[in-house]
Design a protein around this motif. Sequence first.
Motif, PDB file in Angstrom:
ATOM      1  N   THR A 261       0.830  -1.191   0.000  1.00 21.26           N
ATOM      2  CA  THR A 261       0.000   0.000   0.000  1.00 21.26           C
ATOM      3  C   THR A 261       0.871   1.250   0.000  1.00 21.26           C
ATOM      4  O   THR A 261       1.838   1.331   0.753  1.00 21.26           O
ATOM      5  CB  THR A 261      -0.899   0.009   1.259  1.00 21.26           C
ATOM      6  OG1 THR A 261      -1.673  -1.194   1.273  1.00 21.26           O
ATOM      7  CG2 THR A 261      -1.832   1.195   1.285  1.00 21.26           C
ATOM      8  N   PHE A 262       0.495   2.202  -0.856  1.00 23.52           N
ATOM      9  CA  PHE A 262       1.129   3.518  -0.884  1.00 23.52           C
ATOM     10  C   PHE A 262       0.165   4.532  -0.285  1.00 23.52           C
ATOM     11  O   PHE A 262      -1.031   4.475  -0.543  1.00 23.52           O
ATOM     12  CB  PHE A 262       1.430   3.963  -2.327  1.00 23.52           C
ATOM     13  CG  PHE A 262       2.497   3.169  -3.014  1.00 23.52           C
ATOM     14  CD1 PHE A 262       3.828   3.529  -2.900  1.00 23.52           C
ATOM     15  CD2 PHE A 262       2.166   2.079  -3.796  1.00 23.52           C
ATOM     16  CE1 PHE A 262       4.812   2.804  -3.551  1.00 23.52           C
ATOM     17  CE2 PHE A 262       3.143   1.350  -4.451  1.00 23.52           C
ATOM     18  CZ  PHE A 262       4.471   1.719  -4.323  1.00 23.52           C
ATOM     19  N   ARG A 263       0.694   5.486   0.489  1.00 27.30           N
ATOM     20  CA  ARG A 263      -0.129   6.575   0.993  1.00 27.30           C
ATOM     21  C   ARG A 263       0.762   7.779   1.243  1.00 27.30           C
ATOM     22  O   ARG A 263       1.979   7.660   1.375  1.00 27.30           O
ATOM     23  CB  ARG A 263      -0.866   6.189   2.268  1.00 27.30           C
ATOM     24  CG  ARG A 263       0.027   5.948   3.458  1.00 27.30           C
ATOM     25  CD  ARG A 263      -0.790   5.488   4.671  1.00 27.30           C
ATOM     26  NE  ARG A 263       0.081   5.183   5.783  1.00 27.30           N
ATOM     27  CZ  ARG A 263       0.421   6.056   6.728  1.00 27.30           C
ATOM     28  NH1 ARG A 263      -0.038   7.288   6.695  1.00 27.30           N
ATOM     29  NH2 ARG A 263       1.226   5.702   7.712  1.00 27.30           N
ATOM     30  N   LEU A 264       0.133   8.953   1.289  1.00 27.10           N
ATOM     31  CA  LEU A 264       0.851  10.187   1.575  1.00 27.10           C
ATOM     32  C   LEU A 264       0.598  10.618   3.010  1.00 27.10           C
ATOM     33  O   LEU A 264      -0.502  10.426   3.539  1.00 27.10           O
ATOM     34  CB  LEU A 264       0.400  11.315   0.640  1.00 27.10           C
ATOM     35  CG  LEU A 264       0.815  11.209  -0.815  1.00 27.10           C
ATOM     36  CD1 LEU A 264       0.299  12.421  -1.590  1.00 27.10           C
ATOM     37  CD2 LEU A 264       2.317  11.096  -0.961  1.00 27.10           C
ATOM     38  N   THR A 265       1.610  11.202   3.621  1.00 21.85           N
ATOM     39  CA  THR A 265       1.464  11.876   4.905  1.00 21.85           C
ATOM     40  C   THR A 265       2.144  13.232   4.746  1.00 21.85           C
ATOM     41  O   THR A 265       2.856  13.468   3.772  1.00 21.85           O
ATOM     42  CB  THR A 265       2.122  11.096   6.062  1.00 21.85           C
ATOM     43  OG1 THR A 265       3.525  10.997   5.809  1.00 21.85           O
ATOM     44  CG2 THR A 265       1.519   9.718   6.219  1.00 21.85           C
TER      45      THR A 265
ATOM     46  N   SER B  20       4.302  16.474   6.963  1.00 24.11           N
ATOM     47  CA  SER B  20       4.982  16.861   8.194  1.00 24.11           C
ATOM     48  C   SER B  20       5.167  18.368   8.176  1.00 24.11           C
ATOM     49  O   SER B  20       5.271  18.983   7.115  1.00 24.11           O
ATOM     50  CB  SER B  20       6.322  16.143   8.338  1.00 24.11           C
ATOM     51  OG  SER B  20       7.177  16.456   7.261  1.00 24.11           O
TER      52      SER B  20
ATOM     53  N   ASN C  32       5.178  13.319   2.426  1.00 24.47           N
ATOM     54  CA  ASN C  32       6.017  12.125   2.494  1.00 24.47           C
ATOM     55  C   ASN C  32       5.265  10.945   1.893  1.00 24.47           C
ATOM     56  O   ASN C  32       4.067  10.791   2.108  1.00 24.47           O
ATOM     57  CB  ASN C  32       6.363  11.796   3.952  1.00 24.47           C
ATOM     58  CG  ASN C  32       7.030  12.945   4.650  1.00 24.47           C
ATOM     59  OD1 ASN C  32       8.110  13.362   4.277  1.00 24.47           O
ATOM     60  ND2 ASN C  32       6.373  13.487   5.656  1.00 24.47           N
ATOM     61  N   LEU C  33       5.986  10.123   1.172  1.00 24.95           N
ATOM     62  CA  LEU C  33       5.413   8.917   0.597  1.00 24.95           C
ATOM     63  C   LEU C  33       5.746   7.741   1.498  1.00 24.95           C
ATOM     64  O   LEU C  33       6.910   7.526   1.853  1.00 24.95           O
ATOM     65  CB  LEU C  33       5.985   8.669  -0.800  1.00 24.95           C
ATOM     66  CG  LEU C  33       5.550   7.377  -1.486  1.00 24.95           C
ATOM     67  CD1 LEU C  33       4.048   7.403  -1.755  1.00 24.95           C
ATOM     68  CD2 LEU C  33       6.315   7.193  -2.777  1.00 24.95           C
ATOM     69  N   HIS C  34       4.731   6.985   1.881  1.00 19.26           N
ATOM     70  CA  HIS C  34       4.938   5.801   2.704  1.00 19.26           C
ATOM     71  C   HIS C  34       4.474   4.571   1.931  1.00 19.26           C
ATOM     72  O   HIS C  34       3.410   4.558   1.336  1.00 19.26           O
ATOM     73  CB  HIS C  34       4.149   5.895   4.020  1.00 19.26           C
ATOM     74  CG  HIS C  34       4.754   6.852   4.978  1.00 19.26           C
ATOM     75  ND1 HIS C  34       5.627   6.462   5.953  1.00 19.26           N
ATOM     76  CD2 HIS C  34       4.629   8.185   5.101  1.00 19.26           C
ATOM     77  CE1 HIS C  34       6.019   7.511   6.637  1.00 19.26           C
ATOM     78  NE2 HIS C  34       5.417   8.579   6.139  1.00 19.26           N
ATOM     79  N   PHE C  35       5.321   3.548   1.958  1.00 20.12           N
ATOM     80  CA  PHE C  35       4.964   2.266   1.361  1.00 20.12           C
ATOM     81  C   PHE C  35       4.991   1.228   2.458  1.00 20.12           C
ATOM     82  O   PHE C  35       5.955   1.124   3.216  1.00 20.12           O
ATOM     83  CB  PHE C  35       5.956   1.869   0.260  1.00 20.12           C
ATOM     84  CG  PHE C  35       5.721   0.477  -0.256  1.00 20.12           C
ATOM     85  CD1 PHE C  35       4.647   0.200  -1.086  1.00 20.12           C
ATOM     86  CD2 PHE C  35       6.564  -0.568   0.106  1.00 20.12           C
ATOM     87  CE1 PHE C  35       4.410  -1.087  -1.549  1.00 20.12           C
ATOM     88  CE2 PHE C  35       6.345  -1.856  -0.359  1.00 20.12           C
ATOM     89  CZ  PHE C  35       5.267  -2.110  -1.190  1.00 20.12           C
ATOM     90  N   ARG C  36       3.932   0.466   2.553  1.00 22.16           N
ATOM     91  CA  ARG C  36       3.872  -0.642   3.510  1.00 22.16           C
ATOM     92  C   ARG C  36       3.744  -1.913   2.700  1.00 22.16           C
ATOM     93  O   ARG C  36       2.741  -2.123   2.003  1.00 22.16           O
ATOM     94  CB  ARG C  36       2.685  -0.477   4.451  1.00 22.16           C
ATOM     95  CG  ARG C  36       2.590  -1.603   5.465  1.00 22.16           C
ATOM     96  CD  ARG C  36       1.418  -1.378   6.404  1.00 22.16           C
ATOM     97  NE  ARG C  36       1.264  -2.498   7.278  1.00 22.16           N
ATOM     98  CZ  ARG C  36       1.692  -2.541   8.542  1.00 22.16           C
ATOM     99  NH1 ARG C  36       2.280  -1.495   9.064  1.00 22.16           N
ATOM    100  NH2 ARG C  36       1.512  -3.606   9.273  1.00 22.16           N
TER     101      ARG C  36
END
Length: 126
Positions: free
Chosen positions: A79-83, A85, A104-108
């Motif tokens: 899963t990709f999502r943006l956060t 800061s 920020n791009l987060h990949f889980r």
Amino acid sequence: MIDINVIQKVNPQSPEDPRKYYGTSKSSGTADIRKLANRISKETTLGTPDVMAVIEAMLQDIPEFLLEGKIVKLGDFGTFRLTVSGEGAETQEEYSTNLIRKANLHFRGGKVFQDVLASAEFRKVS
């Protein structure tokens, strides 16, 4: 097999404490989009150009979905999502999006990645 280099590090929260040794993963090169497409092509009925076209389309579409506020779920892949800061404000009324420093791009990784990492073996190298 994941190769591990051992390096000495300072504890950033207690710089005066004695240094300790930690393992860090060692890369053994890169695999670019073409290598990935060639391998996928050998594992499927698609030709390399077809695989490249799909990857290129994903590289175009995933960021667009993220900018629309969507979480992009790719099944067992992950899963990709943006956060974001930035700075805080004393009250909700005082908050402004000008306080955001960056997105920020987060990949889980999904189940496939989690299963592979759970069974990873490590080897200390010099």
